[in-house]
Design a protein around this motif. Sequence first.
Motif, short mmCIF file in Angstrom:
data_model
loop_
_atom_site.label_atom_id
_atom_site.label_comp_id
_atom_site.label_asym_id
_atom_site.label_seq_id
_atom_site.Cartn_x
_atom_site.Cartn_y
_atom_site.Cartn_z
N ASP A 39 -1.80 -0.74 7.94
CA ASP A 39 -1.92 0.62 8.80
C ASP A 39 -2.67 0.10 10.08
N PRO A 40 -2.27 -0.44 11.20
CA PRO A 40 -2.65 -0.95 12.23
C PRO A 40 -3.80 0.03 12.63
N ASP A 41 -3.53 1.44 12.45
CA ASP A 41 -4.58 2.42 13.22
C ASP A 41 -5.71 2.44 12.32
N THR A 42 -5.86 2.07 11.16
CA THR A 42 -6.93 2.45 10.47
C THR A 42 -7.45 0.96 9.94
N CYS A 43 -6.61 -0.05 10.10
CA CYS A 43 -7.15 -1.73 9.75
C CYS A 43 -7.23 -1.51 8.14
N GLY A 44 -6.24 -0.48 7.65
CA GLY A 44 -6.03 -0.34 6.16
C GLY A 44 -5.19 -1.27 5.55
N LEU A 45 -5.47 -1.58 4.23
CA LEU A 45 -4.61 -2.34 3.64
C LEU A 45 -4.20 -1.78 2.34
N GLY A 46 -3.14 -1.55 1.85
CA GLY A 46 -2.72 -1.12 0.66
C GLY A 46 -1.44 -1.78 -0.13
N ILE A 47 -1.25 -1.46 -0.97
CA ILE A 47 0.20 -1.98 -1.72
C ILE A 47 1.09 -0.98 -2.20
N LEU A 48 2.39 -1.17 -2.06
CA LEU A 48 3.27 -0.50 -2.52
C LEU A 48 4.25 -1.06 -3.63
N THR A 49 4.32 -0.60 -4.74
CA THR A 49 4.89 -1.27 -5.79
C THR A 49 6.29 -0.52 -6.10
N GLU A 50 7.10 -1.33 -7.08
CA GLU A 50 8.39 -0.50 -7.53
C GLU A 50 8.23 0.39 -8.40
N ARG A 51 6.89 0.46 -8.99
CA ARG A 51 6.74 1.39 -9.83
C ARG A 51 6.44 2.77 -9.01
N ASP A 52 5.72 2.57 -7.69
CA ASP A 52 5.35 3.75 -6.69
C ASP A 52 6.77 4.38 -6.37
N VAL A 53 7.79 3.59 -6.23
CA VAL A 53 9.01 4.00 -5.60
C VAL A 53 9.75 4.80 -6.72
N LEU A 54 9.78 4.26 -7.94
CA LEU A 54 10.45 4.55 -9.35
C LEU A 54 9.77 6.01 -9.44
N ASP A 55 8.34 6.07 -9.58
CA ASP A 55 7.62 7.46 -9.78
C ASP A 55 8.10 8.49 -8.86
N ALA A 56 8.50 8.20 -7.53
CA ALA A 56 8.96 9.18 -6.72
C ALA A 56 10.37 9.74 -6.96
N THR A 73 -1.10 2.59 -2.79
CA THR A 73 -2.41 2.43 -3.49
C THR A 73 -3.24 1.74 -2.51
N THR A 74 -4.14 2.38 -2.28
CA THR A 74 -5.26 1.98 -1.12
C THR A 74 -6.62 1.35 -1.74
N ASP A 75 -6.91 1.82 -3.23
CA ASP A 75 -8.03 1.28 -3.61
C ASP A 75 -7.49 0.04 -4.54
N VAL A 76 -7.15 -1.09 -3.74
CA VAL A 76 -6.41 -2.40 -4.15
C VAL A 76 -7.53 -3.28 -4.82
N VAL A 77 -7.15 -3.91 -5.68
CA VAL A 77 -7.90 -5.12 -6.18
C VAL A 77 -7.41 -6.30 -5.76
N PHE A 78 -8.14 -6.99 -5.01
CA PHE A 78 -7.76 -8.39 -4.29
C PHE A 78 -8.33 -9.42 -5.11
N ALA A 79 -7.55 -10.55 -4.95
CA ALA A 79 -7.79 -12.03 -5.63
C ALA A 79 -7.98 -12.93 -4.60
N ALA A 80 -8.74 -13.76 -4.61
CA ALA A 80 -9.12 -15.01 -3.83
C ALA A 80 -8.42 -16.31 -4.22
N PRO A 81 -7.95 -16.91 -3.24
CA PRO A 81 -6.92 -18.11 -3.59
C PRO A 81 -7.53 -19.08 -4.63
N GLN A 82 -8.94 -18.93 -4.49
CA GLN A 82 -9.55 -19.96 -5.61
C GLN A 82 -9.81 -19.57 -6.94
N TRP A 83 -9.36 -18.24 -7.41
CA TRP A 83 -9.51 -17.67 -8.51
C TRP A 83 -8.65 -18.62 -9.59
#
Length: 130
Positions: A39-56, A73-83
């Motif tokens: 979302d460029p207006d809020t600088c927000g980053l989220g994720i939409l999954t196949e499960r989200d679409v299926l639930d709808a 989903t906006t309360d995303v858990v992020f990974a780092a490349p070095q994990w």
Amino acid sequence: MLVRDAMSTVVLTIGPTHTLQQAAQLMSARRVGAAIVLDPDTCGLGILTERDVLDAVGAGMDTDRETAQAHTTTDVVFAAPQWTLEEAAAAMLHGGFRHLVVLDGHNPVGMVSVRDIVRCWVAQRAAVPA
């Protein structure tokens, strides 16, 4: 093995106003199970999954009218490349999800899925002589 070794670096990014129908078409065409919603207006980053679409769809919602924003989903858990892949798998297991957005600093650089992790573990195991 690290997340950077397993992650997909070409990820699908959509906007919050994409409909679920549009998102599903793009995800299907790319053969991916998740999209980053930026979302460029809020600088927000989220994720939409196949499960989200299926639930709808399962709830009888109109996928031509419902937007990605309403199902992201906006309360995303992020990974780092070095994990390690073990760290990523543990985060997925703990959170009950199958995809992690990979951030380098504040920038999304990829996505890692359970499938990516399993693929790497199977290949790694096949390379080790018995």
